[in-house]
Write a protein that holds these residues in place. Structure first.
Motif, PDB file in Angstrom:
ATOM      1  N   ALA A  74       0.843  -1.200   0.000  1.00 30.26           N
ATOM      2  CA  ALA A  74       0.000   0.000   0.000  1.00 30.26           C
ATOM      3  C   ALA A  74       0.879   1.252   0.000  1.00 30.26           C
ATOM      4  CB  ALA A  74      -0.922   0.002   1.219  1.00 30.26           C
ATOM      5  N   ASN A  75       0.339   2.371  -0.503  1.00 29.97           N
ATOM      6  CA  ASN A  75       1.148   3.595  -0.574  1.00 29.97           C
ATOM      7  C   ASN A  75       0.367   4.878  -0.301  1.00 29.97           C
ATOM      8  OD1 ASN A  75      -0.274   3.484  -2.992  1.00 29.97           O
ATOM      9  ND2 ASN A  75       1.311   4.561  -4.132  1.00 29.97           N
ATOM     10  N   VAL A  76      -0.796   4.748   0.337  1.00 30.34           N
ATOM     11  CA  VAL A  76      -1.607   5.922   0.658  1.00 30.34           C
ATOM     12  C   VAL A  76      -2.184   5.721   2.056  1.00 30.34           C
ATOM     13  CG1 VAL A  76      -3.717   7.219   0.055  1.00 30.34           C
ATOM     14  CG2 VAL A  76      -2.307   6.256  -1.778  1.00 30.34           C
ATOM     15  N   VAL A  77      -2.272   6.810   2.831  1.00 32.15           N
ATOM     16  CA  VAL A  77      -3.056   6.791   4.075  1.00 32.15           C
ATOM     17  C   VAL A  77      -3.929   8.037   4.097  1.00 32.15           C
ATOM     18  CG1 VAL A  77      -1.521   5.372   5.504  1.00 32.15           C
ATOM     19  CG2 VAL A  77      -1.139   7.840   5.367  1.00 32.15           C
ATOM     20  N   MET A  78      -5.032   7.944   4.795  1.00 31.38           N
ATOM     21  CA  MET A  78      -5.972   9.066   4.809  1.00 31.38           C
ATOM     22  C   MET A  78      -6.312   9.478   6.234  1.00 31.38           C
ATOM     23  SD  MET A  78      -8.680   8.110   1.878  1.00 31.38           S
ATOM     24  CE  MET A  78      -8.186   7.616   0.239  1.00 31.38           C
ATOM     25  N   PRO A  79      -5.421  10.253   6.853  1.00 33.59           N
ATOM     26  CA  PRO A  79      -5.744  10.703   8.205  1.00 33.59           C
ATOM     27  C   PRO A  79      -6.971  11.600   8.205  1.00 33.59           C
ATOM     28  CG  PRO A  79      -3.552  11.471   7.529  1.00 33.59           C
ATOM     29  CD  PRO A  79      -4.155  10.773   6.361  1.00 33.59           C
ATOM     30  N   ASN A  80      -7.644  11.556   9.340  1.00 34.05           N
ATOM     31  CA  ASN A  80      -8.921  12.235   9.484  1.00 34.05           C
ATOM     32  C   ASN A  80      -8.723  13.717   9.817  1.00 34.05           C
ATOM     33  OD1 ASN A  80     -11.562  12.805  10.248  1.00 34.05           O
ATOM     34  ND2 ASN A  80     -11.842  10.702  10.962  1.00 34.05           N
ATOM     35  N   LEU A  81      -9.360  14.574   9.018  1.00 33.26           N
ATOM     36  CA  LEU A  81      -9.321  16.021   9.294  1.00 33.26           C
ATOM     37  C   LEU A  81     -10.661  16.532   9.817  1.00 33.26           C
ATOM     38  CD1 LEU A  81      -7.553  17.667   6.180  1.00 33.26           C
ATOM     39  CD2 LEU A  81      -6.601  17.321   8.457  1.00 33.26           C
ATOM     40  N   SER A  82     -11.598  15.629  10.050  1.00 32.00           N
ATOM     41  CA  SER A  82     -12.928  16.069  10.508  1.00 32.00           C
ATOM     42  C   SER A  82     -12.803  16.709  11.890  1.00 32.00           C
ATOM     43  CB  SER A  82     -13.882  14.871  10.603  1.00 32.00           C
ATOM     44  OG  SER A  82     -13.846  14.098   9.441  1.00 32.00           O
ATOM     45  N   PRO A  83     -13.675  17.668  12.189  1.00 29.46           N
ATOM     46  CA  PRO A  83     -13.631  18.280  13.530  1.00 29.46           C
ATOM     47  C   PRO A  83     -13.808  17.212  14.606  1.00 29.46           C
ATOM     48  CG  PRO A  83     -15.249  19.377  12.105  1.00 29.46           C
ATOM     49  CD  PRO A  83     -14.760  18.181  11.361  1.00 29.46           C
ATOM     50  N   SER A  84     -13.081  17.346  15.722  1.00 25.30           N
ATOM     51  CA  SER A  84     -13.112  16.268  16.729  1.00 25.30           C
ATOM     52  C   SER A  84     -14.507  15.978  17.268  1.00 25.30           C
ATOM     53  CB  SER A  84     -12.163  16.535  17.891  1.00 25.30           C
ATOM     54  OG  SER A  84     -11.530  17.753  17.755  1.00 25.30           O
TER      55      SER A  84
END
Ligand code: 5AD
Ligand code: FES
Length: 358
Positions: free
Chosen positions: A298-308
């Protein structure tokens, strides 16, 4: 790694998949079912080599904004299905979405993924307005939409407004399996039509399936691989199925980390330059799931930017990770995880600017 003398057949198939980027259906099934010791590592080693040939040590970070958990659909496996009365629903305004992008931009992100349930509140006009606003403010950023099935005209409007990419998992390439996972009002043919429309319009398209979803067979997975090979998506998002307690599949077994990771390696060998995320679901079933995914190709990650305050509400499945963290913490944690396995996180659209952990 040494090939064990016995069990040579499946190892040869891994070699064949690497060199020919193809196998017969029977051979794919043999690879999926292989239980020879050392086989996963053998496959992963090949997948890593291919991945590094195309992408070096870079792991792309995409900022994920889960902007609504309201959904008009009732997928049997999904925690935010419309009939789940126990989900506390939320929507982010255009302004709130833009402020997530502001935070993300400051942190270095140059790709924003807007993901949500199929929420009719977000009319075509509103999506166009949101996409145009992001592109207007940040012309150097890519915008990815992941908002489910719409008609081709709508997809065209979003594209014209500047959306670059679209994620729509096919979920399963077998029609009768699709019907076991979705109510009759959702159609496999429409799903496939949407994917084709997105591609025809010119989006970079992501599709993908859940691994170990209820009633999934090896034959279904072989069909998924065949579909990926024919459709040639730019991205393939796969993750284990994880039961959600408020759905009819609450008591079904989750997909396994082993099968998900094996599929990541197979997909890397099948589509060498595809973008392949190590998903949150993979990190949820195994504390080192995302690291294992990276090591499998794998070569992508998608960290969460949504408000906590809304993160804990976007629960497609149980025990989801990263629901209590601020964006900055989550990114830091992710960067450390990636570097712990010898890779380097990058945040740009693809032009390789290093992400700084300072
Ligand atoms: N387990 C794992 N993945 C799920 N998704 C939805 N529900 C679940 C679940 N219970 C996935 C679907 C969808 C994506 C956004 O999340 O594949 O396309
Ligand atoms: Fe989100 Fe670790 S990646 S908290």
């Amino acid at each position: 790694m040494e090939k064990p003398f016995e069990r040579i057949y499946q190892f040869d198939l891994a070699d064949k998949l690497e060199s020919e980027k193809n196998l017969t259906d029977e051979e794919f099934a043999a690879v999926l079912l292989c239980d020879a010791p050392g086989f996963d590592e053998y496959l992963a080693e090949k997948a890593r080599a291919v991945r590094e040939k195309y992408y070096g040590k870079a792991v792309y970070m995409r900022g994920l904004i889960e902007f609504t958990n309201i959904c008009k659909n009732n997928c049997y496996y999904c925690g935010i299905r419309r009939d789940n009365a126990n989900t506390e629903r939320y929507r982010l305004s255009e302004e709130q979405i833009l402020s997530c992008c502001d935070i993300g931009y400051e942190l270095g992100f140059r790709t924003f993924v807007l993901q949500g349930g199929e929420d009719p509140y977000y009319t075509d006009e509103l999506i166009v307005s949101i996409v145009s606003a992001i592109k207007g403010r940040y012309p150097d950023c890519a915008v990815t939409l992941s908002i489910g099935e719409r008609e081709k005209e709508s997809y065209q409007k979003f594209f014209d407004a500047g959306a670059d990419r679209y994620l729509l998992r096919h979920e399963t390439a077998d029609k009768s399996h699709y019907e076991m996972l979705h109510p009759a009002e959702l159609s496999f043919d429409h799903r496939m039509q949407c994917l084709k429309d997105l591609k025809d319009i010119g989006y970079q398209v992501g599709c993908g399936m859940m691994v170990g979803s209820p009633y999934q067979t090896t034959e279904h997975l072989v069909k998924d691989l065949r579909f990926l090979q024919e459709f040639k998506p730019e991205m393939v998002g796969i993750g284990p199925f994880i039961p959600h307690h408020d759905t009819q599949y609450a008591d079904y077994a989750a997909g396994t980390v082993e099968m998900t990771v094996r599929l990541l390696s197979i997909i890397r060998l099948l589509l060498p330059d595809v973008l392949l995320p190590a998903t949150t679901a993979l990190g949820t079933i195994d504390p080192r799931g995302r690291e294992k995914g990276i090591l499998a190709g794998a070569n992508v990650v998608m960290p969460n930017l949504s408000p906590s305050d809304v993160r804990g509400k976007y629960l497609l499945y149980d025990n989801k990770i990263c629901t209590g963290d601020e964006a900055a913490e989550c990114i830091r944690c992710m960067a450390m995880r990636i570097s712990s396995v010898g890779y380097e996180t990058v945040v740009d659209r693809g032009d390789h600017v290093s992400f700084s952990m300072e």
